[in-house]
Design a protein around this motif. Structure first.
Motif, PDB file in Angstrom:
ATOM      1  N   GLN A 105       0.827  -1.198   0.000  1.00 34.16           N
ATOM      2  CA  GLN A 105       0.000   0.000   0.000  1.00 34.16           C
ATOM      3  C   GLN A 105       0.865   1.254   0.000  1.00 34.16           C
ATOM      4  O   GLN A 105       0.497   2.287  -0.572  1.00 34.16           O
ATOM      5  CB  GLN A 105      -0.942   0.001   1.214  1.00 34.16           C
ATOM      6  CG  GLN A 105      -2.046   1.039   1.127  1.00 34.16           C
ATOM      7  CD  GLN A 105      -2.890   0.912  -0.142  1.00 34.16           C
ATOM      8  OE1 GLN A 105      -3.322  -0.177  -0.497  1.00 34.16           O
ATOM      9  NE2 GLN A 105      -3.116   2.024  -0.841  1.00 34.16           N
ATOM     10  N   ALA A 134       1.620   2.137  -3.566  1.00 33.25           N
ATOM     11  CA  ALA A 134       0.464   2.776  -4.191  1.00 33.25           C
ATOM     12  C   ALA A 134       0.334   4.220  -3.724  1.00 33.25           C
ATOM     13  O   ALA A 134       0.020   5.124  -4.519  1.00 33.25           O
ATOM     14  CB  ALA A 134      -0.814   1.993  -3.872  1.00 33.25           C
ATOM     15  N   LYS A 169      -3.892   0.451  -6.281  1.00 30.77           N
ATOM     16  CA  LYS A 169      -3.846  -0.069  -4.923  1.00 30.77           C
ATOM     17  C   LYS A 169      -2.935  -1.294  -4.850  1.00 30.77           C
ATOM     18  O   LYS A 169      -2.382  -1.735  -5.866  1.00 30.77           O
ATOM     19  CB  LYS A 169      -5.249  -0.419  -4.435  1.00 30.77           C
ATOM     20  CG  LYS A 169      -5.898  -1.618  -5.098  1.00 30.77           C
ATOM     21  CD  LYS A 169      -7.270  -1.898  -4.468  1.00 30.77           C
ATOM     22  CE  LYS A 169      -7.878  -3.197  -4.963  1.00 30.77           C
ATOM     23  NZ  LYS A 169      -9.184  -3.483  -4.344  1.00 30.77           N
ATOM     24  N   ASN A 200      -8.469   4.634  -3.201  1.00 29.11           N
ATOM     25  CA  ASN A 200      -7.694   3.897  -4.196  1.00 29.11           C
ATOM     26  C   ASN A 200      -7.942   4.372  -5.620  1.00 29.11           C
ATOM     27  O   ASN A 200      -7.501   3.728  -6.570  1.00 29.11           O
ATOM     28  CB  ASN A 200      -8.032   2.398  -4.113  1.00 29.11           C
ATOM     29  CG  ASN A 200      -7.609   1.787  -2.792  1.00 29.11           C
ATOM     30  OD1 ASN A 200      -6.579   2.147  -2.247  1.00 29.11           O
ATOM     31  ND2 ASN A 200      -8.413   0.872  -2.281  1.00 29.11           N
TER      32      ASN A 200
END
Length: 477
Positions: A195, A198, A236, A216
């Motif tokens: 994460q 991302a 994501k 996301n």
């Protein structure tokens, strides 16, 4: 050529070209991690794989292999040097791995990267059927999603980034930062290992392209017929995994178990075998591991008769100067430590600069009491998960770098900062001295995670999100 409903696009095809002594040519499945990860996806009908054939100037027609259509993309020797060894592995790889080595920014490399990415995009556009899905893999092909969208707006596009994505303070060094972000945002779903990766990507998108992000989602705006057109892309984490069951089956194979016993005997039956398995790469922390082990021998906290380190370092990018220098440094260190501490009956470090088949790797996993994964930066590190899957009796200790993506999931491992040599030494000793009860508790928790989230779950999760977007798009038509 018939077109496929799902097309995977990767730097390499999932096969290696083999020429027999009599000159007959054939293809065999590659042993790489990406090939293994995508094997369940490619088993299904109506699939194609676009990639380079592995040899310069190899220009051959698409062919079928084990039920899938393979579409070779030709690369010349200069393109391999500039696109692959140059921009992909001399610029992007070190930049995205926290500048552990200095990235090199050459305009000629970038121009070759654009040219080759355009060729891959065209091959994918020719291979996918109307309204189909194209799933692009990794940092060598970051421009393909946008180039493909321009060629085939009817197609739903996924992209998975197997390596880390850096924080904006590092990413901003890239002279072509805007073009790369725009390339990636050609995809409908952009997947990352963690994460945090991302999040780094979304922050760069906000800073460079000024797109709106929420949770996301990224609102991608672009000029269209004199007005702003917008769509939503998903960015994501989809942490990759392994085919855990195949490692369990190998670990229970009598021949593999017998080989594990034989390995311990060949090493002189030390009390503790420590194992490192890596590509020979400066991101893997091999130097830090050797330094810590050498100091433990020097301090007398470990002795050669009681402990042996087996280091498998498979060859990698041998034509790149930084890798050749790393090999020289590691082999010099191994030779020095062995020269100082070897006895007539025991070796401190058994160093193996070669790759091994999966059966031999599982035998090594079974023989090893402690698995050392000390990466300085790693997208995931599947070796950690392979070791856990193979330990069917719930013994063994995984010592895992907190800078590997696997650390987000394998929280019951001994997590370490590999830059802290003192802390690394202490954790190695804790692993060596860990009681059977603590080993079992930790390994059970690790195995539960690896078995519950295997590679089929990974591919299902990302392809399911891609399919949702495709379904919604088709419903609007």
């Amino acid at each position: 050529m018939s077109r496929a409903d799902l097309v995977v696009v990767a730097n390499r095809l999932p096969v290696d070209r083999v020429i027999a002594p009599d000159g007959e040519e054939s293809w065999r499945r590659s042993p790489g991690g990406l090939v293994t990860a995508l094997e369940p996806v490619m088993r299904k009908p109506d699939r194609a794989w676009v990639g380079w054939g592995g040899q310069p100037d190899l220009d051959i027609e698409p062919f079928d292999f084990e039920g899938a259509r393979l579409v070779p993309v030709p690369l010349s020797a200069p393109e391999i040097e500039s696109y692959y060894e140059g921009f992909a592995n001399g610029t992007i790889w070190p930049l995205y791995h926290d500048v552990i080595a200095a990235p090199v920014y050459r305009r000629s490399w970038w121009e070759s990267y654009v040219q080759v990415n355009r060729r891959f995009a065209q091959a994918a556009a020719d291979a996918v059927e109307q309204g189909g899905v194209v799933w692009v893999q990794d940092y060598q092909l970051q421009l393909v999603p946008k180039l493909l969208r321009e060629l085939r707006p009817d197609v739903t596009i996924g992209y998975f980034h197997h390596i880390p994505f850096p924080a904006y303070g590092l990413y901003s060094q890239l002279p072509w930062r805007r073009q790369v972000l725009e390339g990636l945002l050609g995809a409908d779903v952009i997947g990352f290992q963690r994460q945090a990766d991302a999040g780094n990507f979304q922050r760069s998108v906000r800073r460079v392209l000024h797109h709106t992000t929420r949770s996301n989602e990224i609102v991608v705006t672009s000029p269209q017929d004199g007005k702003e057109d917008s769509r939503v892309a998903i960015a994501k984490a989809y942490p990759i995994s392994i085919d855990a069951q195949s490692y369990i089956e190998l670990a229970q194979d009598p021949k593999v178990r017998a080989r594990a016993v034989e390995i311990r005997e060949q090493l002189g039956n030390p009390k503790t075998i420590l194992l490192g398995v890596d590509r020979l790469d400066y991101t893997k922390g091999i130097r830090h591991r050797l330094k810590a082990f050498g100091e433990l021998l020097q301090d007398g906290r470990l002795t050669v008769g009681d402990a042996t380190l087996v280091q498998v370092a498979s060859p990698s990018r041998q034509r790149v100067d930084a890798y050749a220098e790393l090999r020289d440094e590691i082999e010099l260190t191994v030779g020095r430590i062995n020269g100082d501490y070897d006895t007539m009956h025991h070796t401190a470090i058994r160093y193996l600069h070669q790759g091994f088949p999966r059966e031999e790797m599982v035998a090594l996993y079974l023989a090893a009491d402690v698995m050392l994964v000390t990466a300085l930066r790693d997208g995931m590190n599947l070796v950690a998960k392979e070791y856990v899957a193979a330990r069917t009796d719930n013994t063994g200790v995984l010592l895992l770098s907190e800078f590997a993506g696997a650390a987000d999931e394998l929280t019951s491992a001994l997590l370490v900062n590999p830059h802290d040599i003192g802390g690394l030494k202490d954790l190695i000793m804790r692993a060596v001295e860990m009681s059977p009860g603590e080993q079992s508790r930790r390994m059970r928790a690790l195995r539960r995670r690896v078995l519950e989230h295997d590679v089929e779950d990974w591919s299902h999760d990302i392809l399911n999100d891609i399919d949702k977007i495709r379904t919604a798009r088709n419903a609007r038509r």
